[in-house]
Design a protein around this motif. Structure first.
Motif, PDB file in Angstrom:
ATOM      1  N   SER A  48       0.819  -1.207   0.000  1.00 28.27           N
ATOM      2  CA  SER A  48       0.000   0.000   0.000  1.00 28.27           C
ATOM      3  C   SER A  48       0.857   1.262   0.000  1.00 28.27           C
ATOM      4  N   ILE A  49       2.074   1.159  -0.496  1.00 26.11           N
ATOM      5  CA  ILE A  49       2.983   2.300  -0.452  1.00 26.11           C
ATOM      6  C   ILE A  49       2.467   3.468  -1.295  1.00 26.11           C
ATOM      7  N   ARG A  50       1.844   3.132  -2.427  1.00 29.79           N
ATOM      8  CA  ARG A  50       1.228   4.174  -3.263  1.00 29.79           C
ATOM      9  C   ARG A  50      -0.147   3.696  -3.708  1.00 29.79           C
ATOM     10  N   TYR A 161       5.200  11.338   4.230  1.00 33.58           N
ATOM     11  CA  TYR A 161       4.424  10.789   3.106  1.00 33.58           C
ATOM     12  C   TYR A 161       4.176   9.301   3.269  1.00 33.58           C
ATOM     13  N   CYS A 162       4.826   8.675   4.246  1.00 32.78           N
ATOM     14  CA  CYS A 162       4.977   7.217   4.209  1.00 32.78           C
ATOM     15  C   CYS A 162       4.074   6.480   5.192  1.00 32.78           C
ATOM     16  N   VAL A 163       3.469   5.434   4.686  1.00 30.15           N
ATOM     17  CA  VAL A 163       2.501   4.681   5.461  1.00 30.15           C
ATOM     18  C   VAL A 163       3.176   3.529   6.236  1.00 30.15           C
ATOM     19  N   LEU A 260      20.593   4.779  -1.713  1.00 36.87           N
ATOM     20  CA  LEU A 260      20.498   5.795  -0.658  1.00 36.87           C
ATOM     21  C   LEU A 260      19.411   6.811  -1.034  1.00 36.87           C
ATOM     22  N   PRO A 261      18.167   6.497  -0.629  1.00 37.39           N
ATOM     23  CA  PRO A 261      17.035   7.326  -1.073  1.00 37.39           C
ATOM     24  C   PRO A 261      17.142   8.765  -0.582  1.00 37.39           C
ATOM     25  N   VAL A 262      17.182   9.705  -1.530  1.00 25.03           N
ATOM     26  CA  VAL A 262      17.291  11.119  -1.151  1.00 25.03           C
ATOM     27  C   VAL A 262      15.914  11.771  -1.111  1.00 25.03           C
ATOM     28  N   GLN A 263      15.021  11.333  -1.955  1.00 24.58           N
ATOM     29  CA  GLN A 263      13.617  11.792  -2.076  1.00 24.58           C
ATOM     30  C   GLN A 263      13.475  13.158  -2.729  1.00 24.58           C
ATOM     31  N   SER A 264      14.292  14.148  -2.320  1.00 21.26           N
ATOM     32  CA  SER A 264      14.183  15.482  -2.927  1.00 21.26           C
ATOM     33  C   SER A 264      15.521  16.201  -2.791  1.00 21.26           C
ATOM     34  N   THR A 300      19.038   5.771  -6.058  1.00 19.83           N
ATOM     35  CA  THR A 300      18.232   6.514  -5.088  1.00 19.83           C
ATOM     36  C   THR A 300      16.749   6.428  -5.427  1.00 19.83           C
ATOM     37  N   ASP A 301      15.925   6.927  -4.497  1.00 18.86           N
ATOM     38  CA  ASP A 301      14.487   7.101  -4.732  1.00 18.86           C
ATOM     39  C   ASP A 301      14.190   8.589  -4.742  1.00 18.86           C
ATOM     40  N   ILE A 302      13.299   8.985  -5.653  1.00 16.68           N
ATOM     41  CA  ILE A 302      12.878  10.386  -5.755  1.00 16.68           C
ATOM     42  C   ILE A 302      11.350  10.437  -5.715  1.00 16.68           C
ATOM     43  N   ILE A 303      10.823  11.358  -4.945  1.00 15.00           N
ATOM     44  CA  ILE A 303       9.383  11.625  -5.007  1.00 15.00           C
ATOM     45  C   ILE A 303       9.201  12.999  -5.645  1.00 15.00           C
ATOM     46  N   VAL A 304       8.416  13.058  -6.712  1.00  8.24           N
ATOM     47  CA  VAL A 304       8.124  14.374  -7.307  1.00  8.24           C
ATOM     48  C   VAL A 304       6.696  14.766  -6.938  1.00  8.24           C
ATOM     49  N   ALA A 331      11.760   6.667  -9.401  1.00  6.00           N
ATOM     50  CA  ALA A 331      11.087   7.951  -9.191  1.00  6.00           C
ATOM     51  C   ALA A 331       9.584   7.730  -9.141  1.00  6.00           C
ATOM     52  N   PHE A 332       8.936   8.434  -8.237  1.00  5.14           N
ATOM     53  CA  PHE A 332       7.501   8.240  -8.021  1.00  5.14           C
ATOM     54  C   PHE A 332       6.802   9.583  -7.928  1.00  5.14           C
ATOM     55  N   LYS A 333       5.547   9.603  -8.371  1.00  7.13           N
ATOM     56  CA  LYS A 333       4.718  10.776  -8.113  1.00  7.13           C
ATOM     57  C   LYS A 333       4.233  10.659  -6.676  1.00  7.13           C
ATOM     58  N   TYR A 334       4.230  11.757  -5.947  1.00  4.27           N
ATOM     59  CA  TYR A 334       3.710  11.716  -4.581  1.00  4.27           C
ATOM     60  C   TYR A 334       2.286  11.163  -4.608  1.00  4.27           C
ATOM     61  N   SER A 335       2.015  10.264  -3.677  1.00  3.90           N
ATOM     62  CA  SER A 335       0.697   9.638  -3.612  1.00  3.90           C
ATOM     63  C   SER A 335       0.153   9.807  -2.191  1.00  3.90           C
ATOM     64  N   LYS A 336      -1.087  10.258  -2.099  1.00  4.93           N
ATOM     65  CA  LYS A 336      -1.693  10.495  -0.772  1.00  4.93           C
ATOM     66  C   LYS A 336      -1.940   9.164  -0.073  1.00  4.93           C
ATOM     67  N   ARG A 337      -1.443   9.020   1.126  1.00  5.58           N
ATOM     68  CA  ARG A 337      -1.664   7.773   1.863  1.00  5.58           C
ATOM     69  C   ARG A 337      -2.433   8.023   3.141  1.00  5.58           C
ATOM     70  N   PRO A 338      -3.383   7.131   3.452  1.00  5.52           N
ATOM     71  CA  PRO A 338      -4.229   7.335   4.637  1.00  5.52           C
ATOM     72  C   PRO A 338      -3.406   7.406   5.919  1.00  5.52           C
TER      73      PRO A 338
HETATM   74  N1  5AD Z   1       4.132   8.567  -2.561  1.00  7.85           N
HETATM   75  C1  5AD Z   1       5.117   8.346  -3.462  1.00  7.85           C
HETATM   76  N2  5AD Z   1       6.195   7.616  -3.207  1.00  7.85           N
HETATM   77  C2  5AD Z   1       6.326   7.100  -1.958  1.00  7.85           C
HETATM   78  N3  5AD Z   1       7.294   6.360  -1.398  1.00  7.85           N
HETATM   79  C3  5AD Z   1       6.938   6.070  -0.135  1.00  7.85           C
HETATM   80  N4  5AD Z   1       5.742   6.628   0.143  1.00  7.85           N
HETATM   81  C4  5AD Z   1       5.346   7.280  -0.982  1.00  7.85           C
HETATM   82  C5  5AD Z   1       4.212   8.051  -1.309  1.00  7.85           C
HETATM   83  N5  5AD Z   1       3.240   8.301  -0.432  1.00  7.85           N
HETATM   84  C6  5AD Z   1       8.521   5.994  -2.098  1.00  7.85           C
HETATM   85  C7  5AD Z   1       9.763   6.575  -1.430  1.00  7.85           C
HETATM   86  C8  5AD Z   1      10.398   5.384  -0.804  1.00  7.85           C
HETATM   87  C9  5AD Z   1      10.001   4.277  -1.770  1.00  7.85           C
HETATM   88  C10 5AD Z   1      10.088   2.911  -1.230  1.00  7.85           C
HETATM   89  O1  5AD Z   1       8.668   4.595  -2.085  1.00  7.85           O
HETATM   90  O2  5AD Z   1      10.587   7.119  -2.436  1.00  7.85           O
HETATM   91  O3  5AD Z   1      11.798   5.495  -0.693  1.00  7.85           O
END
Ligand code: 5AD
Ligand code: SF4
Length: 436
Positions: A48-50, A161-163, A260-264, A300-304, A331-338
């Protein structure tokens, strides 16, 4: 219950949990069915990460309902993060589900199945076993050379952002000797490579009575004879210590590769994400890593499109990618998590903006990855040969930096370490020639 089929969504943690469920069920005399239509029980191990992962699960569940309509005896179980998140709520949306259980409830799977035999109502067990991290769980692994080994569960970081911390609970580490025992056992079965797994491996050892930490665990695993390669995921940049950098430099089996996830790349966004490091601190660690281990592969991991991300914040992420020159990114689009804090932040962005920024980072990184891979042409790499290439004509393997290489060689080399000269490079894999 005779045969079962597991469908896994999400991360390596889930893949490994599925291997454990397989081990548990096989120990009970059940057999794996490779075809979902033939199975008596189908387990969906969910993520359920995204939001997208959640949608995939619900559409798979819909397909299973149709199967159950034709075969009412079929049992459907929902495991993993969505099970933990939704618990009995899953049943109001999908009353045909028979079992719901969370990631740290899997050792009770045989008891749940037994209960289900004599009980017509669905079984829901998401209480979580407080002793799960102290248990030995039978495991049937999908690979014969490379194995995942869990070293800790849960996460205490609460990135906004993380569930995960809400679903996988507080950090709990397994005992070092138990981990080493598992690795030894793996070498007896012929395994050559282990990937140590945890949400935040760098804080391994927190809460254990004995005085230990991640570098010292790596030292113990490094001393296990016959294990050739050690990898680990995931590292939180804040907890990446000089001790760990020294480990990457000094322990021969610890591969020169780090996720090494930087995210932004923007300090304002990092702060809003509760990452607890700045861009400067992160870049300082990258610099020290590269000084110690010059050819380390970095990903790395990036959230945009995190809430409030302005164009200038996004530009800083692009700029950071240029500066670090990673070998690859997710890379992932930010996703709203409960239940997460970021839900309530101001400045949520439209999907259009997120989509556009995602395309931009992926485009930039594609060029960087290709360039980095091309730099490897003519170098000689140690490759662990793991099988036939996807096209099935050549052998494939991984460099110590975890890059895929395809090359012509006799199949008896599968399972060995060989030296390969790189002759060509694409974005996803390298091509090479076996060195005589
Ligand atoms: N929206 C988008 N990406 C997310 N991640 C974690 N939660 C979210 C979210 N709500 C990404 C982060 C994390 C990877 C496992 O998933 O980048 O490092
Ligand atoms: Fe989620 Fe942050 Fe924990 Fe990673 S470190 S699992 S992103 S809360």
């Amino acid at each position: 219950m005779k045969s079962f089929h597991i469908i896994t969504f999400g991360c390596q943690m889930n893949e490994h949990d599925s291997e454990r469920m397989t081990g548990i069920l096989e120990e009970q005399g059940c057999i794996t069915s490779s075809v979902v239509e033939h199975a008596d029980i189908v387990i969906l191990n969910t993520c359920s990460i995204r939001e997208k992962a959640e949608q995939k699960f619900y559409s798979e569940l819909g397909r299973l309902k149709k199967l159950k309509d034709t075969r009412p005896g079929l049992k459907i179980a929902v495991a993993g993060c969505i099970a933990q998140q939704e618990g009995a709520n899953i049943l109001s949306r999908a009353p045909y589900v028979d079992m719901v259980f969370g990631p740290s409830d899997i050792s009770r799977l045989p008891a749940m199945i037994e209960r289900k035999r004599s009980w017509s109502l669905p079984v829901v067990d998401v209480a979580g076993d407080p002793d799960y991290h102290r248990k030995r769980i039978p495991t049937t692994r999908t690979d014969r050379l490379k194995a995942w080994v869990s070293i800790m569960y849960g996460c205490d970081n609460y990135c906004t952002y993380c569930v995960v911390p809400y679903l996988r609970g507080r950090e709990r580490s397994r005992l070092p000797l138990e981990i080493v025992r598992e690795v030894r056992e793996l070498t007896r079965k012929g395994y050559k490579e282990v990937t140590l797994l945890g949400q935040n491996v760098n804080s391994y050892g927190k809460g254990l009575e004995e005085d230990t930490n991640f570098p010292s665990l790596l030292g113990m695993v490094n001393n296990v004879p016959d294990i050739e390669r050690i990898r680990f995921v995931t590292s939180h940049p804040r907890d990446l210590s000089d001790g760990l950098i020294a480990t990457l430099r000094d322990f021969p089996k610890v591969c020169e590769s780090l996720h090494l996830p930087v995210q932004s790349g923007s300090n304002d966004i990092l702060s809003a994400m509760n990452r607890r490091y700045t861009r400067e601190v992160y870049l300082g660690k990258i610099k020290r890593l590269r000084e110690a281990v010059p050819h380390i592969t970095l990903t790395t991991d990036i959230i945009v499109g995190f809430p409030g991300e302005q164009e200038r914040d996004f530009e800083m992420t692009m700029d950071l990618l240029e500066e670090v020159q990673y070998d690859g990114i997710f890379a992932f689009k930010y996703s709203k998590r409960p239940g997460t804090a970021a839900l309530k932040h101001d400045g949520h962005l439209s999907d259009d903006i997120k989509e556009k920024r995602l395309a931009q980072v992926l485009d930039l990184q594609g060029k960087i990855t290709s360039r980095n891979n091309e730099k490897l042409i003519n170098s000689v790499q140690e490759v662990l040969v793991d099988g036939l290439s996807k096209k099935g004509v050549t052998l494939s393997g991984r460099t110590r930096g975890n890059k895929a290489v395809n090359f012509d060689a006799p199949a008896h080399l599968i399972g060995s370490l060989v030296m390969v000269r790189i002759t060509a490079a694409g974005i996803n894999s390298l091509t090479g020639q076996l060195c005589e």
